[in-house]
Design a protein around this motif. Structure first.
Motif, PDB file in Angstrom:
ATOM      1  N   THR A  92      37.349 -86.745 -52.029  1.00  0.00           N
ATOM      2  CA  THR A  92      38.338 -87.504 -51.260  1.00  0.00           C
ATOM      3  C   THR A  92      39.780 -87.249 -51.705  1.00  0.00           C
ATOM      4  O   THR A  92      40.710 -87.612 -51.009  1.00  0.00           O
ATOM      5  N   GLN A 127      40.340 -86.251 -45.852  1.00  0.00           N
ATOM      6  CA  GLN A 127      41.263 -87.213 -45.274  1.00  0.00           C
ATOM      7  C   GLN A 127      42.563 -87.176 -46.043  1.00  0.00           C
ATOM      8  O   GLN A 127      42.618 -86.744 -47.181  1.00  0.00           O
ATOM      9  N   VAL A 150      28.163-100.461 -54.038  1.00  0.00           N
ATOM     10  CA  VAL A 150      28.907-100.159 -55.240  1.00  0.00           C
ATOM     11  C   VAL A 150      28.900-101.411 -56.115  1.00  0.00           C
ATOM     12  O   VAL A 150      29.094-102.515 -55.602  1.00  0.00           O
TER      13      VAL A 150
HETATM   14  C1  MV4 Z   1      36.050 -96.586 -51.877  1.00  0.00           C
HETATM   15  C2  MV4 Z   1      36.475 -95.488 -52.667  1.00  0.00           C
HETATM   16  C3  MV4 Z   1      36.069 -95.439 -53.983  1.00  0.00           C
HETATM   17  N1  MV4 Z   1      35.321 -96.442 -54.505  1.00  0.00           N
HETATM   18  N2  MV4 Z   1      35.313 -97.559 -52.453  1.00  0.00           N
HETATM   19  C4  MV4 Z   1      38.293 -95.259 -47.839  1.00  0.00           C
HETATM   20  C5  MV4 Z   1      37.912 -95.631 -46.446  1.00  0.00           C
HETATM   21  C6  MV4 Z   1      37.216 -96.922 -46.561  1.00  0.00           C
HETATM   22  N3  MV4 Z   1      36.243 -97.102 -45.551  1.00  0.00           N
HETATM   23  C7  MV4 Z   1      36.644 -96.913 -47.931  1.00  0.00           C
HETATM   24  N4  MV4 Z   1      37.375 -95.933 -48.686  1.00  0.00           N
HETATM   25  C8  MV4 Z   1      37.134 -95.737 -49.998  1.00  0.00           C
HETATM   26  N5  MV4 Z   1      36.371 -96.690 -50.595  1.00  0.00           N
HETATM   27  C9  MV4 Z   1      34.973 -97.479 -53.724  1.00  0.00           C
HETATM   28  N6  MV4 Z   1      34.251 -98.448 -54.279  1.00  0.00           N
HETATM   29  C10 MV4 Z   1      37.259 -94.517 -52.071  1.00  0.00           C
HETATM   30  C11 MV4 Z   1      37.615 -94.647 -50.757  1.00  0.00           C
HETATM   31  C12 MV4 Z   1      38.536 -93.634 -50.323  1.00  0.00           C
HETATM   32  C13 MV4 Z   1      38.179 -92.577 -49.517  1.00  0.00           C
HETATM   33  C14 MV4 Z   1      36.898 -92.466 -49.005  1.00  0.00           C
HETATM   34  C15 MV4 Z   1      36.561 -91.409 -48.209  1.00  0.00           C
HETATM   35  C16 MV4 Z   1      37.521 -90.439 -47.899  1.00  0.00           C
HETATM   36  C17 MV4 Z   1      38.791 -90.545 -48.374  1.00  0.00           C
HETATM   37  C18 MV4 Z   1      39.149 -91.602 -49.193  1.00  0.00           C
HETATM   38  C19 MV4 Z   1      40.430 -91.659 -49.676  1.00  0.00           C
HETATM   39  C20 MV4 Z   1      40.759 -92.690 -50.473  1.00  0.00           C
HETATM   40  C21 MV4 Z   1      39.834 -93.667 -50.786  1.00  0.00           C
END
Ligand code: MV4
Length: 448
Positions: free
Chosen positions: A438, A232, A131
């Motif tokens: 998400t 989630q 990203v």
């Molecule tokens: C993110 C994102 C959006 N943009 N990174 C959540 C778990 C962790 N391993 C990374 N996560 C996220 N990273 C960027 N640059 C959104 C999430 C995230 C998310 C990801 C998958 C499933 C549910 C989620 C809930 C909130 C945030």
């Protein structure tokens, strides 16, 4: 093969590993805390050692106690399961220097990938898309503002030592960035003893796709396909599936290749998971590596027919990977619903207490991984996951129908669980279409 292994964990995953060892003819030493002493699953182990008080810090996280128990019982290897010490580089290092095989990657790899900015650099160096965001740890406020200006809002602040969503904060403008930065650094310092943070563009409406990888000690690395873990709530996964319903065959190949590239870059050994986000346009971005067996590993087991725990143990013993990438032939569709002892209608309050009646589902294509039974006392000290229901069927439609049937069959009395929520999620027309992101769970819950 090893003749005796210690399982340094509790609950369903301890039972899962003990069962694999039984089938492999390996004796097991289970450890438990004072509050797990009477847990019935411990009877499946050959030896049980009570290593400390109910509080995890004094028991399942207590390295000296665990190593003493290992020395007394003369074990050759320790399987750490997930959570607890499974990704702690220092613990793997102590095992290595005590001549105990740690069933997982080398301590050096745990340390390298446990540092999320380090992992990001490895991805960049190997031309795996990440990203847009900071090159490394963000030093000060001005640097944070400069990066945000360059990539544009919203941005997400992540703890370098974090992972799994812990210590993450989204900022939509300069003011909230400045505020969140200070809070995030303080939180990272208190949670991980490391205030380092980094910044990424916040990908809205993303999907979470992760690739299961395996490496042996001879440089062979394979992937076992992907899992989609988009459903989630507050970084607690509720439903996982494989294959991902939201990616094309082409994208699947690209993501799996990218995962293997990262594994190769660090000479990865044992089981691991490379996490990606997939945006609305179908672009994918590396986010982090989980250097352990994951809770949702049965989803991959059911589509590949491969026992991941047995593979972990064979590789740890020093055997070569006996599976060729071309021979891996994922079959049908698997879904997993996690069952938490929490009350969804009451703010997901944990539900410690006694299970008075217990009757799990069964039937064709249904697997239930759980250590609980009627009379089981759920402890308030640990994670509230009590069971996982996994199904495998030819098509996604059939898998959903099978899961609905299985969850409807599941009888648990005495405590409230998240089964009704899972049923609602998998019955939703948007889930059937594979059209979720998400924010789906939070949006659904806020609508009542
Ligand atoms: C993110 C994102 C959006 N943009 N990174 C959540 C778990 C962790 N391993 C990374 N996560 C996220 N990273 C960027 N640059 C959104 C999430 C995230 C998310 C990801 C998958 C499933 C549910 C989620 C809930 C909130 C945030």
């Amino acid at each position: 093969m090893f003749s005796r292994i210690m399982v340094a964990n509790r609950g369903e995953i301890a039972l899962r590993i003990i069962r694999a060892c039984r089938e492999m003819g390996i004796e097991t030493v289970a450890i438990c805390s004072k509050s797990d002493e009477n847990a019935r699953y411990l009877k499946q182990a050959d030896i049980t050692v009570c290593i400390g008080p109910p509080e995890s810090d004094g028991s399942y996280l207590n390295i000296p106690s665990i190593i003493s128990a290992a020395e007394i019982t003369d074990i050759e290897a320790i399987h750490p399961g997930y959570g607890f010490l499974s990704e702690v580089g220092h613990f793997a290092e102590v095992c290595e220097s005590s001549n105990i095989v740690f069933v997982g990657p080398r301590s050096e790899v745990l340390k390298k990938l446990g540092n999320k900015t380090e992992a990001r650099k490895i991805a960049i160096a190997n031309k795996v898309p990440v990203v847009p965001g900071s090159e490394s740890v963000v030093k000060d406020q001005q640097q944070a503002l400069d990066i945000a200006h360059k990539i544009g809002y919203p941005v997400i602040i992540k703890a370098s030592a974090g992972g799994g969503g812990r210590g993450m904060r989204v900022a939509h403008n300069n003011i909230s960035l400045v505020n969140s930065l200070a809070i995030a650094q303080r939180e990272a310092e208190s949670a991980f003893k490391d205030p380092s943070i980094y910044i990424e563009k916040y990908i809205e409406d993303a999907r979470h796709v992760e690739v299961q990888i395996f490496g042996d000690n001879y440089g062979n690395i394979i992937h076992l396909g992907e899992r989609d873990c988009t459903l989630q709530r507050r970084h607690q996964k509720l439903v996982e599936e494989s294959p991902s319903p939201s990616i094309s065959e082409r994208l699947r190949e690209d993501i799996c290749k990218a995962a293997v590239k990262i594994a190769r870059a660090v000479n990865y050994t044992n089981a691991g998971t490379v996490e990606f986000l997939v945006d609305k346009e179908g672009k994918f971005y590396f986010i982090e590596v989980n250097t352990r067996l994951q809770v949702e590993h049965p989803v991959t087991e059911m589509v590949t027919g491969i026992d991941l725990v047995k593979q972990q143990i064979r590789i740890a013993y020093g055997e070569r990977l006996n599976i060729k990438q071309k021979k891996i032939n994922n079959q049908g569709v698997s879904l997993e619903c996690r069952v938490y002892a929490e009350d969804p209608s009451n703010g997901f309050r944990p539900q410690p207490g006694k299970i008075t009646m217990y009757n799990p589902p069964g039937g064709r294509g249904v697997r239930v991984d759980s250590h609980v039974h009627a009379g089981y006392e759920i402890s308030p000290y640990y994670d509230s996951l009590i069971s996982k229901v996994i199904v495998n069927q030819k098509t996604r439609e059939e898998a959903i129908a099978c899961m609905k049937r299985a969850l409807n069959e599941y009888e648990i009395e005495g405590i409230k669980t998240t089964i009704p929520l899972s049923l609602e999620l998998i019955s939703h027309p948007q889930f059937a279409n594979g059209n979720i992101n998400t924010n789906f769970v939070e949006n659904l819950l806020s609508k009542g």
